[in-house]
Design an enzyme around this catalytic site. Structure first.
Site, PDB file in Angstrom:
ATOM      1  N   CYS A 188      -0.714  -4.628  -2.153  1.00  0.00           N
ATOM      2  CA  CYS A 188      -0.450  -5.422  -0.941  1.00  0.00           C
ATOM      3  C   CYS A 188       0.293  -6.713  -1.217  1.00  0.00           C
ATOM      4  O   CYS A 188       0.949  -7.257  -0.342  1.00  0.00           O
ATOM      5  CB  CYS A 188      -1.753  -5.800  -0.250  1.00  0.00           C
ATOM      6  SG  CYS A 188      -2.770  -4.403   0.123  1.00  0.00           S
ATOM      7  N   GLU A 205      -5.630   7.788  -1.275  1.00  0.00           N
ATOM      8  CA  GLU A 205      -4.936   7.896  -2.569  1.00  0.00           C
ATOM      9  C   GLU A 205      -5.929   7.760  -3.724  1.00  0.00           C
ATOM     10  O   GLU A 205      -5.864   8.502  -4.709  1.00  0.00           O
ATOM     11  CB  GLU A 205      -3.858   6.794  -2.655  1.00  0.00           C
ATOM     12  CG  GLU A 205      -2.966   6.917  -3.890  1.00  0.00           C
ATOM     13  CD  GLU A 205      -1.958   5.774  -4.020  1.00  0.00           C
ATOM     14  OE1 GLU A 205      -1.891   4.930  -3.107  1.00  0.00           O
ATOM     15  OE2 GLU A 205      -1.251   5.739  -5.046  1.00  0.00           O
ATOM     16  N   LYS A 265       6.725 -12.400   0.573  1.00  0.00           N
ATOM     17  CA  LYS A 265       6.967 -11.373   1.597  1.00  0.00           C
ATOM     18  C   LYS A 265       8.428 -11.386   2.043  1.00  0.00           C
ATOM     19  O   LYS A 265       8.952 -10.388   2.512  1.00  0.00           O
ATOM     20  CB  LYS A 265       6.054 -11.588   2.798  1.00  0.00           C
ATOM     21  CG  LYS A 265       4.576 -11.301   2.530  1.00  0.00           C
ATOM     22  CD  LYS A 265       4.256  -9.814   2.545  1.00  0.00           C
ATOM     23  CE  LYS A 265       2.797  -9.556   2.167  1.00  0.00           C
ATOM     24  NZ  LYS A 265       2.558  -8.152   1.784  1.00  0.00           N
ATOM     25  N   SER A 275      -0.781   1.473  -6.612  1.00  0.00           N
ATOM     26  CA  SER A 275      -0.874   2.323  -5.430  1.00  0.00           C
ATOM     27  C   SER A 275       0.520   2.440  -4.825  1.00  0.00           C
ATOM     28  O   SER A 275       1.278   1.468  -4.791  1.00  0.00           O
ATOM     29  CB  SER A 275      -1.825   1.692  -4.415  1.00  0.00           C
ATOM     30  OG  SER A 275      -1.584   2.240  -3.134  1.00  0.00           O
ATOM     31  N   GLU A 282      14.312  -0.330  -0.687  1.00  0.00           N
ATOM     32  CA  GLU A 282      13.528   0.914  -0.538  1.00  0.00           C
ATOM     33  C   GLU A 282      12.529   0.840   0.617  1.00  0.00           C
ATOM     34  O   GLU A 282      11.965   1.848   1.016  1.00  0.00           O
ATOM     35  CB  GLU A 282      12.810   1.255  -1.854  1.00  0.00           C
ATOM     36  CG  GLU A 282      11.706   0.295  -2.287  1.00  0.00           C
ATOM     37  CD  GLU A 282      12.201  -0.873  -3.139  1.00  0.00           C
ATOM     38  OE1 GLU A 282      13.409  -1.200  -3.066  1.00  0.00           O
ATOM     39  OE2 GLU A 282      11.369  -1.472  -3.850  1.00  0.00           O
ATOM     40  N   GLU A 289      -4.695   4.107   1.320  1.00  0.00           N
ATOM     41  CA  GLU A 289      -5.049   3.699  -0.038  1.00  0.00           C
ATOM     42  C   GLU A 289      -6.372   4.330  -0.482  1.00  0.00           C
ATOM     43  O   GLU A 289      -6.516   4.765  -1.624  1.00  0.00           O
ATOM     44  CB  GLU A 289      -5.111   2.160  -0.115  1.00  0.00           C
ATOM     45  CG  GLU A 289      -5.064   1.647  -1.543  1.00  0.00           C
ATOM     46  CD  GLU A 289      -4.545   0.215  -1.637  1.00  0.00           C
ATOM     47  OE1 GLU A 289      -3.729  -0.190  -0.784  1.00  0.00           O
ATOM     48  OE2 GLU A 289      -4.968  -0.490  -2.563  1.00  0.00           O
ATOM     49  N   GLU A 333      10.015  -9.281  -0.454  1.00  0.00           N
ATOM     50  CA  GLU A 333       9.572  -7.897  -0.257  1.00  0.00           C
ATOM     51  C   GLU A 333      10.328  -7.237   0.895  1.00  0.00           C
ATOM     52  O   GLU A 333      10.803  -6.104   0.774  1.00  0.00           O
ATOM     53  CB  GLU A 333       8.069  -7.872   0.029  1.00  0.00           C
ATOM     54  CG  GLU A 333       7.502  -6.471   0.228  1.00  0.00           C
ATOM     55  CD  GLU A 333       6.062  -6.501   0.716  1.00  0.00           C
ATOM     56  OE1 GLU A 333       5.225  -5.825   0.103  1.00  0.00           O
ATOM     57  OE2 GLU A 333       5.752  -7.201   1.712  1.00  0.00           O
ATOM     58  N   CYS A 362      -4.624 -14.342  -0.174  1.00  0.00           N
ATOM     59  CA  CYS A 362      -3.603 -14.769   0.786  1.00  0.00           C
ATOM     60  C   CYS A 362      -3.959 -16.049   1.538  1.00  0.00           C
ATOM     61  O   CYS A 362      -3.069 -16.769   1.989  1.00  0.00           O
ATOM     62  CB  CYS A 362      -3.335 -13.667   1.794  1.00  0.00           C
ATOM     63  SG  CYS A 362      -3.062 -12.073   1.034  1.00  0.00           S
TER      64      CYS A 362
END
Lengths: 156, 582
Positions: B301, B284, B360, B321, B368, B281, B363, B505
């Site tokens: 995230c 990036e 999550k 990102s 993908e 990251e 996710e 979190c």
């Protein structure tokens, strides 16, 4: 522009006019109910988006108040009073007869879209008990055997 | 000087600022008034009437919405009030399924506790018609069981007011009232972001996570499977609460031991994945700044945030990102780098992530996020589910010795552990980006401006001879506010961190549930974050790029951040999602 498109355009105008009011949802829903005869899903989505409120809120209000209907109502709305006086005088049997004749349950609309059958609280005409109304027409001292004849008038 | 007023509650005189509610004033006086629908700052609507008090007015008043006035005399504990509360609970029970024995919230249920504390003797005091609701368990993250719902509206408030989403609300009226999505739709058909804040707001068992522990038990029992586990940074800051340890206790070592006792073949650490995320990251970000890429870059995230962006702010998708989240990165490395090194068929590996998060679960199921037809992560369980497994296995958690994570992907730096608190990813990225850009050593690694639990934090960081504007926000409600200001041109940032849950979190939807009484006096976000910042301080290495295992993975496998292979395995893409399903 089709009749439906015209109604949607009108709805958008109403939303625009009320947008910045606090509590705009009620008057907009009322106007939509008037305009479409009910507030179906697509209408509620347009209202939610237009007013910047969630669909949950629109749907919550629309299902809270009896004045809003989610599905189109019939051309004729039959209301049978189940208030104390009417009930004691046998309005339940009138309601049952209507349900049987119309082949439709209380709170719903006939398949041909002609009649919506509903039960109401006291209409304030206890002297005429049992009372039923069809749109603006009032029928007093009802008995089940009068039902077919009255319905026939509206079916013509 | 604030305008102070004095009132008397149960004979105790208390001075409070004007505008304070009687409930808060009583708390200050050390007098406990029971509540049920109340959730401080989130749901203060006086709906359930549990908190009624006698002010001498004609009727009892709900103290959570009653402003204290000067000279007010309040009674909170009279025979009439006690009877009132008891009757109220009996009425709530008359419409509740009362299946406490098999309820996920048993012993951690506010209704159950109140019934016990207020001496309800007969759960069937009022017998009548009971609504029967189908359980909505279609969502990969959240199960709704309206048979247990007490209509307190805490979930509704957190969903609409805090998260700015509002996919559930009260529908119908009177006895037919239910908390539902409009048009009888399932939660999964709505633009729910799976954050699970509704679960942690629920006083009863009407909302809970989709339990995936059975999948984990099955994998552990299968001799053909090689089961690898990884816990997220925030899990270690809260898991101890499930075993009676004080909030803010870091249980990293015990957690690692517990995971080994449960029988996992390898115990890796998502903190390693967090360090890896920072490598990618930060790289990036540096590239975007150098090459005129899309800015501000926004962190990726938090899966709740990602789905929020895809659904509600799709015009910001190019800003996200492309980095996968830390546990997905670890999962991808387990099934390639680790599998290769150990000579294990990746198809036989089961990656289990222990997350503070219900999103999550959604996710991990994204098509993908995988490679060669294998998902990066196979099962996600929450902190609560891990605690359940530890209890079910009969492990005495508090007596466990401190264990270590397994090497290869078990080492981490202080930069990784703070991922679990709002501002942590930003701080970690800054530590690495600074050294990458300036090629000098960052002496002061603590970026205090991005710490803390305010909804939106801003800072300008001097990197070399450039000032970099950054912002950090937590809760999607705050994200909406921040993105609106970016969209309008009012604000200009290079880098933004967004976490879907308030406080990040540590306060995720999969974390141990803290009751409303505790939440009224303790800031969960602050206490749990302390555990993480404490660990950061004690770590010998505090910058992601100093992690020896990270250096090794680039040397032996990935080449360098942003390499072709890194892009293939560690980066992803996003899609615009509709607000309503057709």
């Amino acid at each position: 522009m089709s009749e439906m498109d015209q109604k949607y355009a009108e709805l958008r105008q109403i939303i625009e006019a009320h947008k910045d009011w606090p509590g705009a949802l009620m008057p907009v829903l009322q106007a939509a109910q008037e305009l479409f005869g009910c507030v179906p899903e697509d209408v509620q989505k347009i209202i939610a988006e237009g007013l910047g409120v969630t669909l949950s809120e629109v749907y919550g209000v629309a299902t809270f108040y009896a004045q809003f209907s989610l599905r189109p109502k019939g051309k004729y709305i039959i209301s049978v009073c189940l208030g104390t006086a009417c009930y004691v005088k046998g309005s339940q049997s009138v309601l049952d007869k209507l349900s049987e004749e119309l082949k439709c349950s209380v709170g719903s609309t006939t398949d041909d879209g002609l009649f919506t059958l509903q039960a109401t609280r006291c209409l304030g005409a206890c002297g005429l008990a049992p009372v039923m109304t069809i749109n603006q027409d009032v029928y007093g001292r009802m008995t089940p055997d009068q039902v077919p004849g009255i319905l026939a008038k509206y079916r013509e | 000087m604030e305008n102070m007023i004095t009132l008397t509650i149960d004979g105790v005189s208390v001075e409070v600022p004007a505008g304070t509610t009687v409930l808060e004033a009583a708390r200050k006086a050390g007098i406990h008034i029971p509540t049920l629908c109340y959730l401080k700052d989130i749901n203060e609507i006086g709906a359930c009437r549990m908190c009624v008090v006698d002010t001498g007015a004609r009727a009892l008043q709900a103290s959570c919405v009653l402003p204290a006035t000067n000279g007010m005399v309040v009674k909170t504990n009279t025979p009439k009030i006690r009877q009132y509360r008891k009757t109220l609970l009996e009425l709530v029970l008359s419409a509740h399924d009362k299946k406490c024995l098999s309820c996920v919230r048993s012993t951690n249920c506010e209704l159950q506790r109140l019934c016990r504390e207020l001496g309800v003797e007969d759960g069937d005091a009022f017998k009548g018609v009971q609504n029967e609701y189908a359980i909505d368990d279609v969502s990969p993250s959240i199960v709704r069981d309206n048979n247990k719902c007490i209509l307190c509206r805490r979930c509704v408030a957190v969903c609409s007011k805090v998260q700015g989403i509002g996919v559930i609300g009260p529908v119908m009226r009177g006895f037919k009232t239910a908390i539902e999505s409009p048009w009888g739709l399932k939660l999964n058909d709505m633009a729910c972001i799976n954050c699970g804040q509704c679960i942690t707001a629920c006083p009863v068992g009407a909302l809970h996570e989709k339990d995936d522990t059975a999948k984990v038990w099955a994998a552990l029992a299968d001799p053909d499977k090689h089961v690898v586990v990884q816990p997220a940074p925030a899990v270690r800051a809260a898991l101890g609460e499930e075993f009676g340890l004080p909030m803010g206790t870091s249980v990293t070592g015990k957690m690692a031991s517990a995971l080994k006792r449960l029988g996992f073949d390898k115990v890796f650490d998502t903190d390693f994945g967090a360090d890896l995320t920072i490598m990618e990251e930060a790289n990036e970000l540096v590239e975007r700044i150098a090459n005129g890429g899309v800015l501000p870059m926004i962190t990726s995230c938090s899966p709740g945030w990602i789905k929020f962006c895809e659904t509600y702010y799709p015009d910001f998708i190019p800003n996200l990102s492309s980095c996968k989240s830390p546990h997905e990165m670890t999962g991808a490395m387990v099934k390639t780098y680790y599998a290769e090194k150990m000579g294990i068929d990746p198809a036989k590996i089961v990656v289990v992530s222990v997350m503070p998060c219900t999103a999550k679960k959604f996710e991990a199921a994204r098509p993908e996020l995988g490679h060669n037809g294998l998902a990066d992560v196979d099962v996600v369980i929450t902190t609560r589910e891990l605690a359940r497994m530890i209890r079910e296995a009969g492990i005495n958690f508090n007596a466990l010795p401190d264990g270590d994570f397994d090497s290869l992907m078990g080492e981490s730096t202080g930069a990784a552990v703070i991922f679990g608190a709002t501002g942590g990813v930003m701080e970690a990225a800054l530590r690495t980006a600074y050294e990458t850009l300036t090629k000098t050593t960052l002496e002061k690694v603590d970026f205090h401006a991005v710490r803390g639990v305010q909804g939106i934090k801003e800072a300008t960081v001097r990197i070399g001879d450039t000032d970099v504007n950054v912002a950090v926000c937590s809760s999607t409600g705050m994200a909406a506010k921040l993105l609106d200001s970016v969209r309008s041109g009012e604000k200009n940032y290079a880098f933004i961190e967004v976490m879907a849950c308030p406080g990040g979190c540590v306060n995720g939807g999969g974390q141990p549930i803290v009751d409303a009484d505790t939440r009224a006096v303790v800031d969960v976000r602050v206490e749990r974050a302390k555990a993480l910042y404490g660990e950061d301080l004690e770590k010998p290495l505090r910058k992601s790029h100093e992690n020896a295992e990270i250096k090794a993975i680039y040397r032996d496998f990935l080449d360098k951040p942003g390499s072709h292979l890194a892009h293939e395995l560690l980066h992803t893409h996003y899609e615009k999602r509709p607000l309503y399903k057709d």
